[in-house]
Write an enzyme that holds these catalytic residues in place. Structure first.
Site, PDB file in Angstrom:
ATOM      1  N   MET A 159       0.785  -1.228   0.000  1.00  0.00           N
ATOM      2  CA  MET A 159       0.000   0.000   0.000  1.00  0.00           C
ATOM      3  C   MET A 159       0.824   1.289   0.000  1.00  0.00           C
ATOM      4  O   MET A 159       0.346   2.335   0.441  1.00  0.00           O
ATOM      5  CB  MET A 159      -0.979  -0.017   1.179  1.00  0.00           C
ATOM      6  CG  MET A 159      -1.924  -1.224   1.162  1.00  0.00           C
ATOM      7  SD  MET A 159      -2.758  -1.519  -0.430  1.00  0.00           S
ATOM      8  CE  MET A 159      -3.966  -0.207  -0.364  1.00  0.00           C
ATOM      9  N   ARG A 160       2.044   1.230  -0.504  1.00  0.00           N
ATOM     10  CA  ARG A 160       2.854   2.455  -0.624  1.00  0.00           C
ATOM     11  C   ARG A 160       3.345   2.611  -2.058  1.00  0.00           C
ATOM     12  O   ARG A 160       3.454   1.630  -2.797  1.00  0.00           O
ATOM     13  CB  ARG A 160       4.065   2.392   0.304  1.00  0.00           C
ATOM     14  CG  ARG A 160       3.685   2.399   1.775  1.00  0.00           C
ATOM     15  CD  ARG A 160       4.920   2.231   2.620  1.00  0.00           C
ATOM     16  NE  ARG A 160       4.556   1.897   3.981  1.00  0.00           N
ATOM     17  CZ  ARG A 160       4.649   2.731   5.021  1.00  0.00           C
ATOM     18  NH1 ARG A 160       5.120   3.958   4.863  1.00  0.00           N
ATOM     19  NH2 ARG A 160       4.283   2.349   6.232  1.00  0.00           N
ATOM     20  N   ASN A 201       2.246  -4.985 -10.316  1.00  0.00           N
ATOM     21  CA  ASN A 201       1.272  -4.715  -9.254  1.00  0.00           C
ATOM     22  C   ASN A 201      -0.092  -5.221  -9.700  1.00  0.00           C
ATOM     23  O   ASN A 201      -0.372  -5.307 -10.892  1.00  0.00           O
ATOM     24  CB  ASN A 201       1.195  -3.201  -9.011  1.00  0.00           C
ATOM     25  CG  ASN A 201       0.207  -2.837  -7.908  1.00  0.00           C
ATOM     26  OD1 ASN A 201       0.166  -3.495  -6.862  1.00  0.00           O
ATOM     27  ND2 ASN A 201      -0.603  -1.813  -8.128  1.00  0.00           N
ATOM     28  N   HIS A 239      -4.144  -4.183  -9.067  1.00  0.00           N
ATOM     29  CA  HIS A 239      -4.972  -3.092  -8.553  1.00  0.00           C
ATOM     30  C   HIS A 239      -6.446  -3.470  -8.719  1.00  0.00           C
ATOM     31  O   HIS A 239      -6.847  -3.961  -9.777  1.00  0.00           O
ATOM     32  CB  HIS A 239      -4.658  -1.802  -9.316  1.00  0.00           C
ATOM     33  CG  HIS A 239      -5.428  -0.643  -8.792  1.00  0.00           C
ATOM     34  ND1 HIS A 239      -5.071   0.028  -7.642  1.00  0.00           N
ATOM     35  CD2 HIS A 239      -6.569  -0.067  -9.226  1.00  0.00           C
ATOM     36  CE1 HIS A 239      -5.960   0.980  -7.406  1.00  0.00           C
ATOM     37  NE2 HIS A 239      -6.875   0.934  -8.352  1.00  0.00           N
TER      38      HIS A 239
HETATM   39  C1  GAR Z   1      -6.068  -6.516  -3.293  1.00  0.00           C
HETATM   40  O1  GAR Z   1      -7.432  -6.367  -3.600  1.00  0.00           O
HETATM   41  C2  GAR Z   1      -5.209  -5.624  -4.154  1.00  0.00           C
HETATM   42  O2  GAR Z   1      -5.720  -5.463  -5.444  1.00  0.00           O
HETATM   43  C3  GAR Z   1      -5.263  -4.331  -3.386  1.00  0.00           C
HETATM   44  O3  GAR Z   1      -5.175  -4.704  -2.033  1.00  0.00           O
HETATM   45  C4  GAR Z   1      -5.772  -5.996  -1.879  1.00  0.00           C
HETATM   46  C5  GAR Z   1      -4.764  -6.881  -1.168  1.00  0.00           C
HETATM   47  O4  GAR Z   1      -5.306  -8.114  -0.809  1.00  0.00           O
HETATM   48  N1  GAR Z   1      -4.181  -3.476  -3.756  1.00  0.00           N
HETATM   49  C6  GAR Z   1      -4.279  -2.166  -3.857  1.00  0.00           C
HETATM   50  O5  GAR Z   1      -5.302  -1.551  -3.623  1.00  0.00           O
HETATM   51  C7  GAR Z   1      -2.997  -1.486  -4.300  1.00  0.00           C
HETATM   52  N2  GAR Z   1      -3.249  -0.123  -4.651  1.00  0.00           N
HETATM   53  P1  GAR Z   1      -4.391  -9.318  -0.387  1.00  0.00           P
HETATM   54  O6  GAR Z   1      -3.441  -8.812   0.688  1.00  0.00           O
HETATM   55  O7  GAR Z   1      -5.356 -10.323   0.168  1.00  0.00           O
HETATM   56  O8  GAR Z   1      -3.664  -9.819  -1.603  1.00  0.00           O
END
Ligand code: GAR
Length: 195
Positions: free
Chosen positions: A96-97, A113, A115
């Site tokens: 998240m960074r 990544n 998203h």
């Molecule tokens: C996922 O939905 C990913 O797409 C999102 O965080 C979640 C992590 O889930 N990522 C973002 O929003 C990045 N900007 P996880 O830890 O269960 O894989």
């Protein structure tokens, strides 16, 4: 003869379900890769516990004073650890960074990544909630190369997910995550095959 497994390093901040989906794909031989290191900016993140339970080296990064990026020294140390582990592709899995110069320069064109929206729509935080608030009929998830922007890098793969009348942000995110768990390992497998 097939290529040697693609050496992955994973960065995550949370529960690590995408990381687990990648592990499942490796175990079922649908992804020719090995995971050599998991790093987290959050020492309490479940992703670290899961990695350790699988015998994968997993380390928490030192605390950072910034919320949206790491201190350059910390990011440099992370890049050095990943390089020392022989990582070829850095996989952001719920990290998240923002990624800044130390990692971008050490792994140019080698950071991906996932998203939880159909980029370029809804970059940034809680993309599923943004889509739900905007009342779009369809959203989804995107795998993309990472550049210096926020969710701006070249798109590798996308999957669409319907937004239902009955959805809450949480049920919508759960459906997007199911799509992510299929899309991310497949996209990494395509990158591996294209080496
Ligand atoms: C996922 O939905 C990913 O797409 C999102 O965080 C979640 C992590 O889930 N990522 C973002 O929003 C990045 N900007 P996880 O830890 O269960 O894989």
């Amino acid at each position: 003869m097939s290529n040697p497994p693609l050496r992955l390093g994973v960065l995550g901040s949370g529960k690590g379900s995408n990381f687990e989906a990648i592990v499942r794909a490796i175990r079922s031989n649908s992804l020719n890769a090995t995971i050599h290191l998991v790093l987290s900016d959050n020492p309490a993140a479940r992703i670290l516990e899961v990695a350790r339970s699988l015998g994968i080296p997993a380390e928490a990064l030192p605390p950072s004073n910034f919320r949206t990026k790491l201190e350059p020294e910390i990011e440099t140390a992370a890049a050095t650890r990943l390089a020392a582990a022989g990582v070829e592709l850095v996989v952001l899995a719920g990290y998240m960074r923002l990624i800044k110069a130390p990692l971008l320069n050490r792994f140019p064109g080698r950071i991906v990544n996932i998203h939880p929206s159909l980029l370029p729509s809804f970059p940034g935080l809680e993309a599923w909630k943004q889509a739900w608030n905007a009342k779009v009929p369809t959203t989804g998830c995107t795998v993309h190369w990472v550049d210096a922007g926020m969710d701006t890098g070249k798109i590798i793969a996308q999957a669409t997910v319907p937004v239902l009348e009955s959805d809450t942000p949480e049920t919508l995110h759960a459906r997007i995550q199911t799509a992510e768990h299929q899309l991310y390992p497949e996209a990494i497998a395509k990158i591996e095959a294209a080496r």
